[in-house]
Design a protein around this motif. Structure first.
Motif, PDB file in Angstrom:
ATOM      1  N   LEU A 211       0.835  -1.204   0.000  1.00  0.00           N
ATOM      2  CA  LEU A 211       0.000   0.000   0.000  1.00  0.00           C
ATOM      3  C   LEU A 211       0.868   1.251   0.000  1.00  0.00           C
ATOM      4  O   LEU A 211       0.582   2.232  -0.716  1.00  0.00           O
ATOM      5  CB  LEU A 211      -0.928  -0.009   1.225  1.00  0.00           C
ATOM      6  CG  LEU A 211      -2.040  -1.063   1.218  1.00  0.00           C
ATOM      7  CD1 LEU A 211      -2.803  -1.026   2.536  1.00  0.00           C
ATOM      8  CD2 LEU A 211      -2.994  -0.831   0.043  1.00  0.00           C
ATOM      9  N   TRP A 212       1.934   1.229   0.796  1.00  0.00           N
ATOM     10  CA  TRP A 212       2.857   2.364   0.854  1.00  0.00           C
ATOM     11  C   TRP A 212       3.572   2.537  -0.485  1.00  0.00           C
ATOM     12  O   TRP A 212       3.723   3.652  -0.976  1.00  0.00           O
ATOM     13  CB  TRP A 212       3.863   2.119   1.973  1.00  0.00           C
ATOM     14  CG  TRP A 212       4.669   3.325   2.369  1.00  0.00           C
ATOM     15  CD1 TRP A 212       4.614   4.588   1.837  1.00  0.00           C
ATOM     16  CD2 TRP A 212       5.653   3.392   3.408  1.00  0.00           C
ATOM     17  NE1 TRP A 212       5.489   5.417   2.461  1.00  0.00           N
ATOM     18  CE2 TRP A 212       6.148   4.707   3.424  1.00  0.00           C
ATOM     19  CE3 TRP A 212       6.158   2.450   4.298  1.00  0.00           C
ATOM     20  CZ2 TRP A 212       7.135   5.115   4.324  1.00  0.00           C
ATOM     21  CZ3 TRP A 212       7.142   2.849   5.203  1.00  0.00           C
ATOM     22  CH2 TRP A 212       7.618   4.167   5.208  1.00  0.00           C
ATOM     23  N   ARG A 213       4.021   1.444  -1.082  1.00  0.00           N
ATOM     24  CA  ARG A 213       4.713   1.498  -2.372  1.00  0.00           C
ATOM     25  C   ARG A 213       3.805   2.099  -3.445  1.00  0.00           C
ATOM     26  O   ARG A 213       4.231   2.956  -4.225  1.00  0.00           O
ATOM     27  CB  ARG A 213       5.151   0.083  -2.770  1.00  0.00           C
ATOM     28  CG  ARG A 213       5.804   0.011  -4.150  1.00  0.00           C
ATOM     29  CD  ARG A 213       6.055  -1.444  -4.558  1.00  0.00           C
ATOM     30  NE  ARG A 213       6.501  -1.527  -5.933  1.00  0.00           N
ATOM     31  CZ  ARG A 213       7.777  -1.505  -6.308  1.00  0.00           C
ATOM     32  NH1 ARG A 213       8.732  -1.398  -5.419  1.00  0.00           N
ATOM     33  NH2 ARG A 213       8.090  -1.595  -7.587  1.00  0.00           N
ATOM     34  N   ARG A 214       2.553   1.635  -3.473  1.00  0.00           N
ATOM     35  CA  ARG A 214       1.615   2.145  -4.481  1.00  0.00           C
ATOM     36  C   ARG A 214       1.393   3.642  -4.306  1.00  0.00           C
ATOM     37  O   ARG A 214       1.336   4.390  -5.284  1.00  0.00           O
ATOM     38  CB  ARG A 214       0.287   1.392  -4.365  1.00  0.00           C
ATOM     39  CG  ARG A 214      -0.750   1.787  -5.403  1.00  0.00           C
ATOM     40  CD  ARG A 214      -2.005   0.950  -5.266  1.00  0.00           C
ATOM     41  NE  ARG A 214      -1.719  -0.476  -5.433  1.00  0.00           N
ATOM     42  CZ  ARG A 214      -2.638  -1.424  -5.302  1.00  0.00           C
ATOM     43  NH1 ARG A 214      -3.896  -1.096  -5.007  1.00  0.00           N
ATOM     44  NH2 ARG A 214      -2.315  -2.691  -5.474  1.00  0.00           N
ATOM     45  N   SER A 215       1.293   4.073  -3.034  1.00  0.00           N
ATOM     46  CA  SER A 215       1.104   5.497  -2.767  1.00  0.00           C
ATOM     47  C   SER A 215       2.309   6.316  -3.221  1.00  0.00           C
ATOM     48  O   SER A 215       2.153   7.375  -3.845  1.00  0.00           O
ATOM     49  CB  SER A 215       0.870   5.711  -1.266  1.00  0.00           C
ATOM     50  OG  SER A 215       0.798   7.083  -0.956  1.00  0.00           O
ATOM     51  N   LEU A 216       3.519   5.828  -2.940  1.00  0.00           N
ATOM     52  CA  LEU A 216       4.738   6.553  -3.330  1.00  0.00           C
ATOM     53  C   LEU A 216       4.856   6.652  -4.848  1.00  0.00           C
ATOM     54  O   LEU A 216       5.185   7.723  -5.395  1.00  0.00           O
ATOM     55  CB  LEU A 216       5.970   5.851  -2.756  1.00  0.00           C
ATOM     56  CG  LEU A 216       6.174   5.956  -1.242  1.00  0.00           C
ATOM     57  CD1 LEU A 216       7.286   5.028  -0.785  1.00  0.00           C
ATOM     58  CD2 LEU A 216       6.510   7.403  -0.864  1.00  0.00           C
ATOM     59  N   LEU A 217       4.592   5.543  -5.542  1.00  0.00           N
ATOM     60  CA  LEU A 217       4.705   5.547  -6.998  1.00  0.00           C
ATOM     61  C   LEU A 217       3.643   6.437  -7.640  1.00  0.00           C
ATOM     62  O   LEU A 217       3.895   7.090  -8.661  1.00  0.00           O
ATOM     63  CB  LEU A 217       4.581   4.118  -7.537  1.00  0.00           C
ATOM     64  CG  LEU A 217       5.760   3.185  -7.216  1.00  0.00           C
ATOM     65  CD1 LEU A 217       5.456   1.771  -7.685  1.00  0.00           C
ATOM     66  CD2 LEU A 217       7.037   3.693  -7.865  1.00  0.00           C
ATOM     67  N   THR A 218       2.462   6.478  -7.017  1.00  0.00           N
ATOM     68  CA  THR A 218       1.388   7.321  -7.553  1.00  0.00           C
ATOM     69  C   THR A 218       1.720   8.799  -7.391  1.00  0.00           C
ATOM     70  O   THR A 218       1.493   9.612  -8.301  1.00  0.00           O
ATOM     71  CB  THR A 218       0.060   7.010  -6.840  1.00  0.00           C
ATOM     72  OG1 THR A 218      -0.276   5.635  -7.040  1.00  0.00           O
ATOM     73  CG2 THR A 218      -1.066   7.894  -7.378  1.00  0.00           C
ATOM     74  N   GLN A 219       2.294   9.145  -6.247  1.00  0.00           N
ATOM     75  CA  GLN A 219       2.554  10.554  -5.946  1.00  0.00           C
ATOM     76  C   GLN A 219       3.851  11.077  -6.555  1.00  0.00           C
ATOM     77  O   GLN A 219       3.910  12.214  -7.011  1.00  0.00           O
ATOM     78  CB  GLN A 219       2.585  10.761  -4.432  1.00  0.00           C
ATOM     79  CG  GLN A 219       1.247  10.489  -3.756  1.00  0.00           C
ATOM     80  CD  GLN A 219       1.328  10.609  -2.251  1.00  0.00           C
ATOM     81  OE1 GLN A 219       2.316  11.072  -1.697  1.00  0.00           O
ATOM     82  NE2 GLN A 219       0.282  10.169  -1.559  1.00  0.00           N
ATOM     83  N   GLY A 220       4.903  10.258  -6.532  1.00  0.00           N
ATOM     84  CA  GLY A 220       6.199  10.779  -6.996  1.00  0.00           C
ATOM     85  C   GLY A 220       6.997   9.857  -7.874  1.00  0.00           C
ATOM     86  O   GLY A 220       8.155  10.167  -8.201  1.00  0.00           O
ATOM     87  N   GLY A 221       6.441   8.699  -8.240  1.00  0.00           N
ATOM     88  CA  GLY A 221       7.139   7.778  -9.122  1.00  0.00           C
ATOM     89  C   GLY A 221       8.346   7.128  -8.459  1.00  0.00           C
ATOM     90  O   GLY A 221       8.462   7.078  -7.234  1.00  0.00           O
TER      91      GLY A 221
END
Length: 358
Positions: A211-221
């Protein structure tokens, strides 16, 4: 002979940072600190030690989360299907964990505890000590493997897949192997401990990390993900050191009270770690497995799931038994010995990869 292109793709061995380079020193200091504090101020450690559910210590579980969540952030579920390409590494690890490790420990336990060291040990506990060693070897590592794999730049997708496979096999194979080697008609497997450990150390951190990884990739790649991983790296190692202080604080009294017995029990455990890691590492090299897969394969094949082992020993033989003490010794030597294995596989990368280029 491999092509020039293949040779050019090889990367240099991962360089350890200043903190990681001296990790062995920090580990030694934390072990000493834990033992001293456990003796001088036992109250806080006893209170933390009682915070358990089904023999799983909750403070230690929290620290393990801090250790492995950063590693699990590297896992790309979209690439997990490619792990099947590394079937040789998977086969080596499964073979070592379930066909070599428990049986080699039974042999080492009989050789050292049952024969060579017998005059120096309490006669009534010899069989119990050997039983504890066998239980320890029959439980392959779960959570800490992510730490060792990360320190060797191991493939995180392979590591997660192999751990998941080991956990599945363990549900069916742990009890029969222990029963066979101990000569018991049936054994009491602490299923609650096994289930809770898998949930706490695998399921919960994997879900949180993804969940954290998906959030990071969504927000800043990838930039945001890489920056977060760099920030979390020291936290993982600090959590590892804090875990050592706790574990040695919990067992400080036994270490001071029975140093000779603990030292003698440590001998077959240490030999077994190097033996199984060496066999797995050599087999992977002979089979042409990439170094970043061979490392976690060897490390998974060498380390132990000490929470399950301790719980099983207590359930079978009691808290004050030699079996319980033997599994605790496994906890005490696990980190220092596994760190030395990490250093060996890092330093031998040139030798390892030479076999793949000639």
């Amino acid at each position: 002979m491999s092509s020039v292109t293949d040779a050019g793709r090889r990367t240099a061995a991962p360089a350890l940072g200043t903190f990681e380079r001296y990790l062995t020193i920090w580990v030694a200091l934390c072990i000493l600190t834990g033992i001293v504090l456990g003796r001088l101020v036992p109250g806080p450690f006893q209170a933390l030690g009682r915070m358990t559910v089904a023999e799983v210590n909750i403070p230690v579980a929290v620290l393990i989360w801090l250790m492995i969540v950063p590693m699990l952030l590297k896992v790309d579920f979209g690439a997990l299907h490619r792990v099947a390409e590394q079937w040789r590494g998977i086969a080596v690890t499964v073979c070592i964990n379930w066909l070599v490790k428990p049986f080699s420990m039974a042999l080492l336990g009989w050789l050292f505890i049952g024969w060579l060291f017998r005059p120096f040990l309490p006669a009534g506990q010899i069989d119990s000590y050997i039983a504890g060693l066998i239980i320890l070897a029959a439980a392959p590592c779960t959570a800490m493997v992510f730490v060792w794999s990360n320190l060797t730049d191991g493939d995180p997708n392979f590591t997660l897949s192999q751990v998941a496979l080991n956990d599945t096999i363990m549900v069916f194979a742990f009890a029969p192997i222990v029963a066979l080697l101990l000569g018991l008609s049936s054994i009491t497997v602490p299923w609650t401990t096994l289930f809770l450990s898998v949930v706490l150390y695998i399921v919960v951190p994997v879900i949180a990390a993804q969940l954290w990884r998906r959030s990071l990739l969504t927000q800043g790649g990838e930039t945001a993900l890489s920056g977060t991983l760099r920030t979390l790296q020291p936290i993982s190692l600090i959590a590892l050191l804090a875990t050592l202080v706790l574990l040695f604080g919990f067992q400080g009294e036994q270490i001071v009270r029975q140093p000779l017995i603990i030292a003698l029990l440590a001998v077959p455990i240490i030999i077994q770690v190097y033996l199984n890691a060496g066999i797995a590492y050599g087999l992977n090299r002979a089979l042409g497995v990439p170094h970043n897969v061979a490392c976690p394969s060897a490390l998974i094949g060498a380390s132990n799931f000490f929470e399950l082992a301790v719980a099983a020993a207590i359930a079978l033989f009691g808290f004050q038994s030699g079996a319980a003490l033997a599994t605790v010794v496994g906890v005490l030597v696990e980190v220092p010995v596994m760190l030395s294995v990490v250093r060996i596989v890092l330093r031998s990368r040139g030798w390892y990869e030479h076999a793949r280029t000639v």
